[in-house]
Design a protein around this motif. Structure first.
Motif, PDB file in Angstrom:
ATOM      1  N   GLY A  87     -42.941  -5.871  76.324  1.00 21.72           N
ATOM      2  CA  GLY A  87     -43.595  -4.780  75.629  1.00 21.72           C
ATOM      3  C   GLY A  87     -43.024  -3.450  76.067  1.00 21.72           C
ATOM      4  N   GLU A 104     -44.175  -7.914  72.143  1.00 20.67           N
ATOM      5  CA  GLU A 104     -45.543  -8.398  71.958  1.00 20.67           C
ATOM      6  C   GLU A 104     -46.569  -7.267  71.912  1.00 20.67           C
ATOM      7  N   TYR A 105     -46.220  -6.108  72.466  1.00 21.29           N
ATOM      8  CA  TYR A 105     -47.202  -5.024  72.516  1.00 21.29           C
ATOM      9  C   TYR A 105     -46.519  -3.668  72.663  1.00 21.29           C
ATOM     10  N   PHE A 141     -49.631  -9.006  67.473  1.00 20.31           N
ATOM     11  CA  PHE A 141     -49.078  -7.822  68.141  1.00 20.31           C
ATOM     12  C   PHE A 141     -50.233  -6.871  68.451  1.00 20.31           C
ATOM     13  N   LYS A 198     -42.573  -4.493  66.874  1.00 16.42           N
ATOM     14  CA  LYS A 198     -42.905  -5.868  66.523  1.00 16.42           C
ATOM     15  C   LYS A 198     -41.756  -6.562  65.800  1.00 16.42           C
TER      16      LYS A 198
END
Length: 561
Positions: free
Chosen positions: A323, A352-353, A391, A346
């Motif tokens: 992330g 993922e973040y 996400f 994303k």
């Protein structure tokens, strides 16, 4: 003193007077006098005071200033106004395209006082919305500052990467014309990924030194001038010094090894390995009885002891990042919307973040968020999280550390965030005791999750405020606060030389791009390189945590407050 020097001095005086909002008529008179002196067909230094006073456009007052300059080499009025003006502001007057009116905006409205801060503001897109500026002006200013930085003979690593990669590719193609499958590599500070590069060191291994010496004039991408029988020197268009060493193929790996590590590292390894020949760098370490040491670590610190005990860190890679934390959107001073930043993370980066950390309210120059706008942004984040799931966008803020060390909001506001990046942005002139105390106070705030760019440095342009690194890192360890590696190539702060101490103390580091546009996420590449220099592993990097792991960490911190 030549006429041009006198004219230049008068012009500077008029510009400084305009910066300080003095009488417009007086400013115009001095500026006109500068123009007149520059165009005179005779040397003014050969004239008497009375004769100077009769020159059209000078008059009694200005002729007295010119006479003072000729007699003493300075002007009291100029010296007085210079003392009231930051040195960096005076330097800005030499930038084509921004006169005193724009500099007043830069200085008074944006709080910028030197070229380094101005360059960083351009990178953060902060000039676009300022009065009298726009995207075109911002880009022109950025290019001029880059040219000035290059003139110092020092470059940010990121500035050299593109040209070096192209040169390497061109050489690789050209070497196909040389018999015997030549070997080519890059060594020196560049291979060790140092943050500042003064020269690029290339090495070629060939079967026939004579053949390469004969054919190197055919290489067209850059002109290599012979220095010794087997070494060459060139300069890129931007002024970057490039050294090329040519060796026999049998000596290539030993020479490449010597060219890469610093002197202490090279000497200690070769004392164990012997003089070769070697068929690879791995063989050098093997014969020395050592585990292979990555180039970034070859700084003569404790890497050889670790290699003897097979305890070298498994260095982080870009692929380990899950992330991106500490980023800005159009909610403050970013270029792209929150949704655009999230979708890019994303879909383009496969992360993922995203941690969104727009500026807090004290950062008025960056359109910082007041309490009402925080609430509105959080509503947008909730809607986007529902839309983009699995996400996730974490609700963060880059909270200014105020002069007394407090954060920028009350506890009632701070507790609404998933995490808080605490950073110093204002009142940077502090001694070590004050800077350290201010930062530690912020670290001890239970809502502080990450300490942002710990020294505020801007490479090649602004030294960071002095801090007692050990005390700051120890405070982070005691309060479970993460330290940022700000991945912007101008910052790379925390300095890699202190990563090891932080890691030994159990402090997590976070590779944060501080992105103000989608392209800014790519700066995490430079954060990874500098993290590797510091010995950072995936387990010790916050944004190498998976979404579930970092969610649990943030939630546990909030529960414990």
């Amino acid at each position: 003193m030549e006429n041009k020097t006198i004219a230049r001095t008068l012009r500077l005086l008029s510009q400084l007077m305009e910066l300080h909002n003095e009488n417009p008529f007086k400013i115009k008179s001095v500026a006109n006098a500068a123009f007149k002196v520059d165009k005179l067909p005779f040397a003014i230094k050969d004239k008497s005071l009375d004769e100077i006073g009769k020159i059209d456009g000078l008059g009694k007052s200005i002729s007295a200033k010119v006479w003072e300059l000729l007699e003493t080499g300075s002007m009291v009025e100029l010296d007085t106004i210079l003392a009231q003006t930051p040195e960096g502001i005076v330097e800005m007057l030499n930038i084509k395209g921004i006169g005193p009116k724009k500099i007043v905006v830069i200085w008074k409205d944006l709080g910028i006082e030197n070229l380094g801060e101005l360059y960083y503001a351009c990178n953060e897109n902060r000039l676009i919305e300022a009065k009298g500026f726009g995207l075109k002006t911002q880009e022109e200013i950025k290019k001029i500052i880059e040219f000035k930085m290059a003139a110092q003979g020092k470059f940010l690593y990121a500035q050299t990467e593109g040209p070096v990669n192209k040169l390497y590719a061109d050489l690789a193609v050209w070497l196909n014309t040389i018999s015997g499958n030549p070997l080519l590599s890059i060594g020196g500070d560049y291979r060790r990924c140092l943050e500042i590069i003064e020269e690029i060191e290339l090495i070629i291994g060939v079967d026939s030194l004579e053949e390469l010496q004969t054919k190197i004039i055919d290489f067209k991408s850059i002109t290599f001038e012979p220095q010794t029988e087997n070494s060459y020197l060139a300069h890129s268009e931007s002024g970057l010094k490039i050294k090329l060493q040519v060796v026999a193929k049998s000596d290539f790996y030993l020479s490449w090894f010597k060219l890469t590590g610093n002197e202490k590292h090279v000497n200690e390894v070769l004392a164990l390995a012997g003089s070769g020949p070697f068929n690879s760098e791995h063989e050098i370490y093997q014969k020395a009885g050592l585990a292979f040491i990555e180039p970034e670590l070859r700084e003569g610190l404790n890497e050889i002891d670790l290699a003897k005990e097979n305890k070298l860190p498994q260095l982080i890679t870009y692929g380990d990042l899950k992330g991106s934390l500490h980023n800005h959107s159009t909610w403050s001073d970013g270029v792209h919307t929150l949704e655009e930043m999230a979708v890019f993370c994303k879909e383009n980066l496969q992360l993922e973040y995203l941690g969104m950390c727009d500026h807090s309210k004290s950062a008025f120059y960056a359109n910082g968020l007041n309490e009402q706008r925080i609430y509105a942004q959080h509503q947008e984040i909730d809607a986007l999280n529902a839309k983009l799931s699995p996400f996730r966008i974490f609700k963060g803020i880059e909270s200014d550390i105020l002069y007394d060390g407090s954060l920028d909001y009350s506890d009632d506001i701070l507790k609404t965030f998933d995490f808080v990046v605490a950073s110093v942005h204002s009142i940077l002139r502090m001694d070590e005791e004050k800077a350290t105390s201010r930062i530690i106070t912020a670290i001890e705030n239970p809502y502080t999750t990450i300490l942002g760019h710990p020294t505020g440095r801007l490479l090649l342009s602004r030294k960071g405020y002095p801090i007692d690194y050990k005390k700051v890192i120890d405070a982070c360890a005691a309060n479970n606060v993460v330290i940022e590696i700000n991945a912007n190539p101008l910052r790379l702060d925390l300095d890699w030389r202190w990563h090891r101490y932080a890691l030994e103390k159990g402090v997590l580091l976070s590779i944060n791009p501080d992105a103000h546009r989608k392209e800014g996420f790519h700066d995490m590449h430079y954060g990874v390189l500098i993290g590797r220099k510091g010995g950072l592993t995936p387990k010790q990097c916050l944004n190498s945590y998976s979404l579930s792991e970092i969610t649990a960490l943030f939630e546990s911190r909030i529960k414990n407050i």
